[in-house]
Motif scaffolding. Structure first.
Motif, PDB file in Angstrom:
ATOM      1  N   ASP A 193       0.851  -1.189   0.000  1.00 13.40           N
ATOM      2  CA  ASP A 193       0.000   0.000   0.000  1.00 13.40           C
ATOM      3  C   ASP A 193       0.894   1.249   0.000  1.00 13.40           C
ATOM      4  O   ASP A 193       1.592   1.521   0.975  1.00 13.40           O
TER       5      ASP A 193
ATOM      6  N   THR B 169       0.288   4.252   0.369  1.00 12.55           N
ATOM      7  CA  THR B 169      -0.034   5.286   1.353  1.00 12.55           C
ATOM      8  C   THR B 169       0.468   4.913   2.747  1.00 12.55           C
ATOM      9  O   THR B 169       0.501   5.749   3.637  1.00 12.55           O
TER      10      THR B 169
ATOM     11  N   LYS C 156      -2.083   1.837  -5.185  1.00 15.65           N
ATOM     12  CA  LYS C 156      -2.646   3.125  -4.726  1.00 15.65           C
ATOM     13  C   LYS C 156      -1.682   4.289  -5.010  1.00 15.65           C
ATOM     14  O   LYS C 156      -1.646   5.274  -4.271  1.00 15.65           O
ATOM     15  N   TRP C 157      -0.881   4.153  -6.073  1.00 14.03           N
ATOM     16  CA  TRP C 157       0.086   5.205  -6.425  1.00 14.03           C
ATOM     17  C   TRP C 157      -0.641   6.497  -6.823  1.00 14.03           C
ATOM     18  O   TRP C 157      -0.079   7.588  -6.745  1.00 14.03           O
ATOM     19  N   ASP C 158      -1.913   6.357  -7.245  1.00 10.32           N
ATOM     20  CA  ASP C 158      -2.697   7.549  -7.618  1.00 10.32           C
ATOM     21  C   ASP C 158      -2.958   8.450  -6.406  1.00 10.32           C
ATOM     22  O   ASP C 158      -3.238   9.638  -6.560  1.00 10.32           O
ATOM     23  N   LEU C 159      -2.842   7.885  -5.184  1.00 11.92           N
ATOM     24  CA  LEU C 159      -3.137   8.671  -3.978  1.00 11.92           C
ATOM     25  C   LEU C 159      -1.903   9.373  -3.410  1.00 11.92           C
ATOM     26  O   LEU C 159      -1.998  10.123  -2.443  1.00 11.92           O
ATOM     27  N   VAL C 160      -0.729   9.112  -4.013  1.00 11.76           N
ATOM     28  CA  VAL C 160       0.507   9.698  -3.483  1.00 11.76           C
ATOM     29  C   VAL C 160       0.735  11.051  -4.148  1.00 11.76           C
ATOM     30  O   VAL C 160       0.633  11.177  -5.366  1.00 11.76           O
ATOM     31  N   GLU C 161       1.056  12.051  -3.329  1.00 12.54           N
ATOM     32  CA  GLU C 161       1.217  13.407  -3.889  1.00 12.54           C
ATOM     33  C   GLU C 161       2.517  13.540  -4.676  1.00 12.54           C
ATOM     34  O   GLU C 161       2.525  14.035  -5.793  1.00 12.54           O
TER      35      GLU C 161
ATOM     36  N   LYS D 199       5.010  12.254  -6.946  1.00 12.38           N
ATOM     37  CA  LYS D 199       5.227  11.133  -7.876  1.00 12.38           C
ATOM     38  C   LYS D 199       6.506  11.336  -8.691  1.00 12.38           C
ATOM     39  O   LYS D 199       6.682  10.754  -9.760  1.00 12.38           O
TER      40      LYS D 199
ATOM     41  N   SER E 214      -1.966   1.451  -9.916  1.00 15.31           N
ATOM     42  CA  SER E 214      -3.210   1.722  -9.192  1.00 15.31           C
ATOM     43  C   SER E 214      -4.286   0.787  -9.715  1.00 15.31           C
ATOM     44  O   SER E 214      -4.655   0.842 -10.890  1.00 15.31           O
TER      45      SER E 214
ATOM     46  N   THR F 194      -7.500   3.004 -10.737  1.00 10.58           N
ATOM     47  CA  THR F 194      -7.515   3.720 -12.028  1.00 10.58           C
ATOM     48  C   THR F 194      -6.984   2.823 -13.159  1.00 10.58           C
ATOM     49  O   THR F 194      -6.893   3.259 -14.300  1.00 10.58           O
TER      50      THR F 194
END
Length: 439
Positions: A268, A270, A297-302, A304, A332, A335
């Motif tokens: 994860d 996050t 969940k790489w889409d949730l990391v600010e 990148k 992700s 997505t």
């Protein structure tokens, strides 16, 4: 695929002692480099040529200091759900307790083979207490002493005899096609990624129940790919238990890992790398399976940026060292970002596991590395490596180095040879074995 035996019973009956006795005797595979305490609860036993895995469910209880009836219920349910056979341990010194009766009642209703083990028969006087356990309605109790080993040979004979036969035809059919397991701790996104792979087009998949009745193989054959996704019972269905219990996820992972060729380990993004991830990684390693790490969940990391990716990769490899030659993908499931890349990479790792290097190439190329850095001499004796070959038909790429004094070749030099093999040929994602043999 391996078969799994689970040890259950109320606290303080000697489950862990019995587990240690069964795994450490008779060529158990024990790993001195295991990085986590929980590893002790899972091992392999080889008895008269028959190998099976064994798990001590009691060792996974989170609050083992105050084990309530509900905790024991969870262990027993877990064992019934996941294991091929159950060892129910009772205490010959204490006799039958209410909790024993309660566990026996659940086990009688299950359809799994159960062996009743009357432990702590540490001297002859306690043997007379054993017949009392017939009252549990689970057949003949086996008197053993986990501390001194009394009776464990007879017990292992019975364990092996009661293990269900494998379906050879189905096993042969499964052999031909790669098997990928999605593993990881709860909430890392295992279900989401399985659904992202399969999508809603259920007509392209065929589910066949696995040899153990609780690993499900889902066939994936589109876009030129053909493989099985290994799903263990319970990864997809919501469990009756509300909280995420660590041992549920680990014991399910054991089943999936053993049934697969390549493990896709979900982390994860996050939450970063936690002890549980290292735990599951060490199970993959111990079973010598291929590995692809997916940071989900790489889409949730600010952040990148490339620098952030490099930092994350370095942190993962550092935690999983000394094995560092495996692919890491930032994806992700939600997505569907880089989902296709995950499948492609798992297929590549599977191919790397099948890779064979011609003997002539091995000898020509590696001889130069050996000449450049020969094995250190030991007590004035020089080690000469004369010939190198690759073992045919091994599950994991296995290299045999023939030399005059194999016993003097230490781990650091074996690691040097492994690194050189990886430098010259692509074995990314798969463990390799390096053995020294006398010429």
């Amino acid at each position: 695929m391996g078969q799994l035996v689970a040890i259950v019973g109320r606290p303080n009956v000697g489950k862990s002692t019995l587990f240690n006795r069964l795994t450490q005797s008779r060529t158990a595979i024990t790993d001195p480099e295991a990085g986590t305490t929980r590893d002790r609860q899972y091992g392999k036993v080889d008895w008269n040529g028959k190998e099976f895995s064994i798990v001590d469910t009691g060792g996974w209880v989170v609050n083992s200091e105050d084990v309530f009836e509900s905790e024991i219920n969870k262990q027993v349910e877990l064992a019934i759900e996941q294991a091929d056979e159950i060892l129910f341990v009772v205490d010959a010194m204490n006799g039958v307790t209410d909790l024993d009766d309660h566990v026996a009642e659940i086990l009688r209703k299950s359809r799994k083979p159960v062996i009743l083990v009357a432990n702590k028969v540490d001297s002859n006087e306690w043997i007379y207490n054993v017949p009392e356990f017939y009252s549990l309605g689970l057949g003949e109790p086996y008197p053993v002493s986990a501390i001194n080993g009394y009776g464990t040979g007879d017990l292992l004979d019975e364990v092996v005899a009661k293990l269900p036969e494998k379906d050879e035809e189905e096993a042969a059919h499964l052999e031909e096609i790669p098997k990928f397991a999605i593993v990881g701790r709860p909430n890392a996104g295992k279900s989401s990624i399985i659904n992202a792979f399969i999508g809603d087009n259920r007509h392209i998949v065929t589910d066949i129940a696995g040899t153990t009745r609780d690993s499900i193989y889902t066939r994936y054959d589109k876009f030129g790919f053909d493989f099985y996704l290994v799903d263990t019972a319970g990864i997809r269905k919501k469990n009756k238990v509300n909280e995420d219990i660590e041992y549920y996820s680990v014991i399910r992972s054991i089943r999936a890992i053993e049934a697969s060729d390549v493990c896709i380990l979900m982390i994860d993004a996050t939450r970063g790398i936690e002890a549980q991830d290292v735990n599951i990684f060490s199970l993959v390693q111990r079973n010598k399976k291929g590995l692809v790490v997916v940071v989900n969940k790489w889409d949730l990391v600010e952040d990148k940026s490339n620098a952030a990716i490099k930092r994350y990769e370095a942190a993962i490899r550092e935690r999983f060292a000394p094995f560092t030659d495996f692919p890491i993908i930032f994806a992700s499931a939600l997505t569907k970002q880089r989902i296709f890349k995950v499948i492609e990479t798992a297929v590549d790792v599977y191919k790397n596991r099948q890779r064979t290097v011609p003997t002539s190439q091995l000898n020509t190329i590696l001889k130069e590395d050996i000449d450049a850095y020969p094995p250190p001499s030991n007590k004035g004796k020089f080690i000469k490596i004369k010939y190198i070959t690759m073992l045919k038909g091994a599950q994991v790429p296995t290299f045999i180095f023939f030399c005059n004094l194999p016993q003097w070749v230490k781990e650091p030099y074996r690691r040097y040879l492994e690194n050189k093999i990886r430098e010259h040929w692509n074995f990314c994602g798969t463990p390799i074995n390096v053995y020294m043999r006398e010429k």
